[in-house]
Design a protein around this motif. Structure first.
Motif, PDB file in Angstrom:
ATOM      1  N   THR A 164      30.114 -68.964 -43.116  1.00 32.50           N
ATOM      2  CA  THR A 164      30.404 -68.080 -44.239  1.00 32.50           C
ATOM      3  C   THR A 164      31.906 -67.930 -44.408  1.00 32.50           C
ATOM      4  O   THR A 164      32.625 -67.578 -43.471  1.00 32.50           O
ATOM      5  CB  THR A 164      29.762 -66.697 -44.047  1.00 32.50           C
ATOM      6  N   GLN A 165      32.360 -68.221 -45.626  1.00 29.88           N
ATOM      7  CA  GLN A 165      33.767 -68.086 -46.007  1.00 29.88           C
ATOM      8  C   GLN A 165      33.896 -66.868 -46.916  1.00 29.88           C
ATOM      9  O   GLN A 165      32.994 -66.568 -47.707  1.00 29.88           O
ATOM     10  CB  GLN A 165      34.227 -69.332 -46.759  1.00 29.88           C
ATOM     11  N   ILE A 166      35.020 -66.165 -46.824  1.00 34.14           N
ATOM     12  CA  ILE A 166      35.294 -65.036 -47.712  1.00 34.14           C
ATOM     13  C   ILE A 166      36.305 -65.484 -48.762  1.00 34.14           C
ATOM     14  O   ILE A 166      37.342 -66.079 -48.441  1.00 34.14           O
ATOM     15  CB  ILE A 166      35.822 -63.827 -46.924  1.00 34.14           C
ATOM     16  N   LEU A 167      35.993 -65.201 -50.023  1.00 34.69           N
ATOM     17  CA  LEU A 167      36.854 -65.553 -51.156  1.00 34.69           C
ATOM     18  C   LEU A 167      37.173 -64.271 -51.920  1.00 34.69           C
ATOM     19  O   LEU A 167      36.494 -63.249 -51.745  1.00 34.69           O
ATOM     20  CB  LEU A 167      36.164 -66.572 -52.059  1.00 34.69           C
ATOM     21  N   ALA A 168      38.163 -64.308 -52.789  1.00 34.13           N
ATOM     22  CA  ALA A 168      38.586 -63.099 -53.496  1.00 34.13           C
ATOM     23  C   ALA A 168      38.954 -63.412 -54.938  1.00 34.13           C
ATOM     24  O   ALA A 168      39.348 -64.531 -55.277  1.00 34.13           O
ATOM     25  CB  ALA A 168      39.778 -62.452 -52.789  1.00 34.13           C
ATOM     26  N   ALA A 169      38.831 -62.375 -55.786  1.00 32.75           N
ATOM     27  CA  ALA A 169      39.220 -62.472 -57.192  1.00 32.75           C
ATOM     28  C   ALA A 169      39.600 -61.087 -57.688  1.00 32.75           C
ATOM     29  O   ALA A 169      39.244 -60.067 -57.091  1.00 32.75           O
ATOM     30  CB  ALA A 169      38.083 -63.043 -58.042  1.00 32.75           C
ATOM     31  N   ASN A 170      40.301 -61.059 -58.813  1.00 34.38           N
ATOM     32  CA  ASN A 170      40.704 -59.778 -59.396  1.00 34.38           C
ATOM     33  C   ASN A 170      39.584 -59.107 -60.180  1.00 34.38           C
ATOM     34  O   ASN A 170      39.647 -57.909 -60.439  1.00 34.38           O
ATOM     35  CB  ASN A 170      41.905 -59.980 -60.319  1.00 34.38           C
ATOM     36  N   GLY A 171      38.579 -59.878 -60.592  1.00 39.41           N
ATOM     37  CA  GLY A 171      37.494 -59.328 -61.387  1.00 39.41           C
ATOM     38  C   GLY A 171      36.194 -60.024 -61.079  1.00 39.41           C
ATOM     39  O   GLY A 171      36.164 -61.065 -60.399  1.00 39.41           O
ATOM     40  N   PRO A 172      35.073 -59.496 -61.563  1.00 35.69           N
ATOM     41  CA  PRO A 172      33.760 -60.039 -61.196  1.00 35.69           C
ATOM     42  C   PRO A 172      33.476 -61.435 -61.731  1.00 35.69           C
ATOM     43  O   PRO A 172      32.628 -62.141 -61.182  1.00 35.69           O
ATOM     44  CB  PRO A 172      32.780 -59.016 -61.779  1.00 35.69           C
ATOM     45  N   LEU A 173      34.174 -61.870 -62.790  1.00 35.45           N
ATOM     46  CA  LEU A 173      33.978 -63.224 -63.301  1.00 35.45           C
ATOM     47  C   LEU A 173      34.730 -64.286 -62.494  1.00 35.45           C
ATOM     48  O   LEU A 173      34.514 -65.477 -62.676  1.00 35.45           O
ATOM     49  CB  LEU A 173      34.414 -63.319 -64.765  1.00 35.45           C
ATOM     50  N   GLY A 174      35.620 -63.839 -61.599  1.00 40.23           N
ATOM     51  CA  GLY A 174      36.420 -64.780 -60.858  1.00 40.23           C
ATOM     52  C   GLY A 174      37.646 -65.211 -61.656  1.00 40.23           C
ATOM     53  O   GLY A 174      38.059 -64.506 -62.582  1.00 40.23           O
ATOM     54  N   PRO A 175      38.249 -66.355 -61.332  1.00 40.09           N
ATOM     55  CA  PRO A 175      37.786 -67.313 -60.329  1.00 40.09           C
ATOM     56  C   PRO A 175      38.048 -66.848 -58.894  1.00 40.09           C
ATOM     57  O   PRO A 175      39.098 -66.251 -58.611  1.00 40.09           O
ATOM     58  CB  PRO A 175      38.610 -68.567 -60.634  1.00 40.09           C
ATOM     59  N   PHE A 176      37.066 -67.091 -58.021  1.00 40.38           N
ATOM     60  CA  PHE A 176      37.191 -66.718 -56.625  1.00 40.38           C
ATOM     61  C   PHE A 176      37.868 -67.839 -55.848  1.00 40.38           C
ATOM     62  O   PHE A 176      37.555 -69.018 -56.026  1.00 40.38           O
ATOM     63  CB  PHE A 176      35.811 -66.418 -56.035  1.00 40.38           C
ATOM     64  N   ARG A 177      38.813 -67.441 -54.979  1.00 38.60           N
ATOM     65  CA  ARG A 177      39.541 -68.407 -54.160  1.00 38.60           C
ATOM     66  C   ARG A 177      39.521 -67.946 -52.703  1.00 38.60           C
ATOM     67  O   ARG A 177      39.528 -66.741 -52.417  1.00 38.60           O
ATOM     68  CB  ARG A 177      40.977 -68.548 -54.656  1.00 38.60           C
ATOM     69  N   PRO A 178      39.510 -68.891 -51.750  1.00 43.54           N
ATOM     70  CA  PRO A 178      39.434 -68.526 -50.334  1.00 43.54           C
ATOM     71  C   PRO A 178      40.575 -67.607 -49.907  1.00 43.54           C
ATOM     72  O   PRO A 178      41.727 -67.815 -50.298  1.00 43.54           O
ATOM     73  CB  PRO A 178      39.510 -69.877 -49.617  1.00 43.54           C
ATOM     74  N   LEU A 179      40.233 -66.619 -49.086  1.00 50.09           N
ATOM     75  CA  LEU A 179      41.251 -65.727 -48.533  1.00 50.09           C
ATOM     76  C   LEU A 179      42.075 -66.417 -47.460  1.00 50.09           C
ATOM     77  O   LEU A 179      43.232 -66.072 -47.233  1.00 50.09           O
ATOM     78  CB  LEU A 179      40.575 -64.499 -47.917  1.00 50.09           C
ATOM     79  N   SER A 180      41.451 -67.353 -46.746  1.00 47.78           N
ATOM     80  CA  SER A 180      42.145 -68.060 -45.674  1.00 47.78           C
ATOM     81  C   SER A 180      41.639 -69.489 -45.631  1.00 47.78           C
ATOM     82  O   SER A 180      40.771 -69.879 -46.418  1.00 47.78           O
ATOM     83  CB  SER A 180      41.905 -67.361 -44.326  1.00 47.78           C
ATOM     84  N   ASP A 181      42.156 -70.277 -44.693  1.00 47.73           N
ATOM     85  CA  ASP A 181      41.766 -71.683 -44.604  1.00 47.73           C
ATOM     86  C   ASP A 181      40.609 -71.896 -43.641  1.00 47.73           C
ATOM     87  O   ASP A 181      40.289 -73.039 -43.289  1.00 47.73           O
ATOM     88  CB  ASP A 181      42.958 -72.544 -44.182  1.00 47.73           C
ATOM     89  N   ARG A 182      39.959 -70.808 -43.218  1.00 48.05           N
ATOM     90  CA  ARG A 182      38.867 -70.950 -42.259  1.00 48.05           C
ATOM     91  C   ARG A 182      37.776 -69.925 -42.528  1.00 48.05           C
ATOM     92  O   ARG A 182      38.046 -68.851 -43.085  1.00 48.05           O
ATOM     93  CB  ARG A 182      39.379 -70.810 -40.827  1.00 48.05           C
ATOM     94  N   PRO A 183      36.546 -70.225 -42.135  1.00 53.18           N
ATOM     95  CA  PRO A 183      35.447 -69.262 -42.306  1.00 53.18           C
ATOM     96  C   PRO A 183      35.613 -68.049 -41.404  1.00 53.18           C
ATOM     97  O   PRO A 183      36.405 -68.046 -40.452  1.00 53.18           O
ATOM     98  CB  PRO A 183      34.207 -70.076 -41.912  1.00 53.18           C
ATOM     99  N   ALA A 184      34.802 -67.017 -41.698  1.00 51.26           N
ATOM    100  CA  ALA A 184      34.831 -65.793 -40.898  1.00 51.26           C
ATOM    101  C   ALA A 184      33.880 -65.854 -39.707  1.00 51.26           C
ATOM    102  O   ALA A 184      34.032 -65.086 -38.760  1.00 51.26           O
ATOM    103  CB  ALA A 184      34.469 -64.595 -41.777  1.00 51.26           C
ATOM    104  N   THR A 185      32.893 -66.755 -39.756  1.00 50.24           N
ATOM    105  CA  THR A 185      31.905 -66.844 -38.677  1.00 50.24           C
ATOM    106  C   THR A 185      32.405 -67.788 -37.578  1.00 50.24           C
ATOM    107  O   THR A 185      33.279 -68.628 -37.813  1.00 50.24           O
ATOM    108  CB  THR A 185      30.556 -67.312 -39.241  1.00 50.24           C
ATOM    109  N   PRO A 186      31.854 -67.667 -36.356  1.00 53.35           N
ATOM    110  CA  PRO A 186      32.358 -68.467 -35.231  1.00 53.35           C
ATOM    111  C   PRO A 186      32.274 -69.967 -35.503  1.00 53.35           C
ATOM    112  O   PRO A 186      31.240 -70.462 -35.965  1.00 53.35           O
ATOM    113  CB  PRO A 186      31.434 -68.056 -34.069  1.00 53.35           C
TER     114      PRO A 186
END
Length: 298
Positions: A98-120
């Motif tokens: 699972t990767q976490i992505l972010a955007a300023n609004g609900p339509l996106g565009p969503f982009r990765p917060l970091s270069d790696r997933p949050a899960t092990p």
């Protein structure tokens, strides 16, 4: 304008934005999410949960993004003024994660917060969701795949306040077979021979009362894909978690979540049936009653 029956989607997730008078619907939107290159995630929007505009491209992978296939189960959460997408991806030679992505609004565009997933990185993981505890600290709750451990597991892992890093070690919440209703399932794996195991899918956490913490999650029961309810005896994420004896939704539908509609009524979203390409978003009014969730006639 599309009707709900026009939208092929798995793992539906609805965000209500009252100030806009709109609902946003996310989910697994690739036509064949099981094989082939991943396209991305689309979002639809509606004023009445029946008629929908879209699809709009909420996420498309940019050059260098690590995930190439199995684009699954995006959830979107509003946290500290930003919109965060938790979504699962896989690539040859890489564990599903699972990767976490972010955007300023609900339509996106969503982009990765970091270069790696949050899960092990050495675990096969999917279906991460955001949980914020009573101290205001964020966690990711996720599934460890039955493909790796046979008896699928549920974990929680504390996140940094900006969601860019983990903080601590994963905490095991329960295994699939702790729920009396769970049955094994058989899947074809990568076009090879069939594999059998006990699935954990789609955690979604909510508080029906101040001191209570419940979780919806999915697996396979006697009547197919289903949604069960687990309850934390302590009211905290660490549990211990107690499983309901029977699934809440039993027949050929799952990966459920809850949202409040524009009138404040608690609503369940899930996909049904559980076969491709027939899966569609389905909504039910629900309420906590008698120590569990029940579908309401209201």
């Amino acid at each position: 304008m599309l009707r709900r029956s026009d939208i092929q989607i798995r793992d539906p997730f609805v965000v209500t934005v009252p100030e806009e008078g709109l609902y946003y619907l996310y989910g697994t939107t690739d036509r064949n999410a099981w094989s082939g290159p991943g396209t991305g995630f689309d979002v639809y929007r509606s004023r009445d949960l029946a008629h929908w505009e879209g699809p709009f491209p909420a996420f498309r992978p940019e050059t260098g993004f690590w995930g190439t296939e199995n684009f699954w189960a995006p959830e979107v959460h509003c946290w500290r003024g930003m919109y965060y997408m938790f979504a699962s991806f896989k690539a040859p030679g890489r564990r599903r994660a699972t990767q976490i992505l972010a955007a300023n609004g609900p339509l996106g565009p969503f982009r990765p917060l970091s270069d790696r997933p949050a899960t092990p990185p050495d675990w096969e993981c999917l279906d991460g969701t955001l949980y914020v505890d009573r101290q205001g600290d964020p966690w990711i709750v996720f599934c460890r795949e039955w493909l790796q451990v046979t008896d699928g597991e549920m974990y929680a892992l504390r996140l940094s306040a900006d969601l860019t890093a983990t903080a601590g070690e994963p905490v095991k919440l329960f295994a699939a077979t702790e729920a009396p209703w769970v049955r094994s399932a058989v899947y074809e794996v990568s076009g090879q021979e069939e594999a059998r195991g006990f699935v954990t899918d789609g955690p979604f956490l909510f508080r029906p009362a101040e001191q209570e913490l419940w979780m919806l999650w999915s697996s396979h029961g006697d009547e197919g894909y289903a949604v069960g309810v687990a309850k934390s005896a302590s009211g905290e994420i660490e549990g211990p978690w107690i499983q309901e004896k029977l699934p809440f939704f039993r027949r050929d539908g799952g990966h459920g979540m809850l949202f409040a509609d524009l009138e404040g009524r608690l609503t369940l979203a899930l996909h049904c049936p559980n076969r491709t390409p027939d899966e569609r978003p389905v909504f039910f009014r629900v309420k906590p009653e008698g120590g569990t969730l029940v579908i309401s006639a209201d």
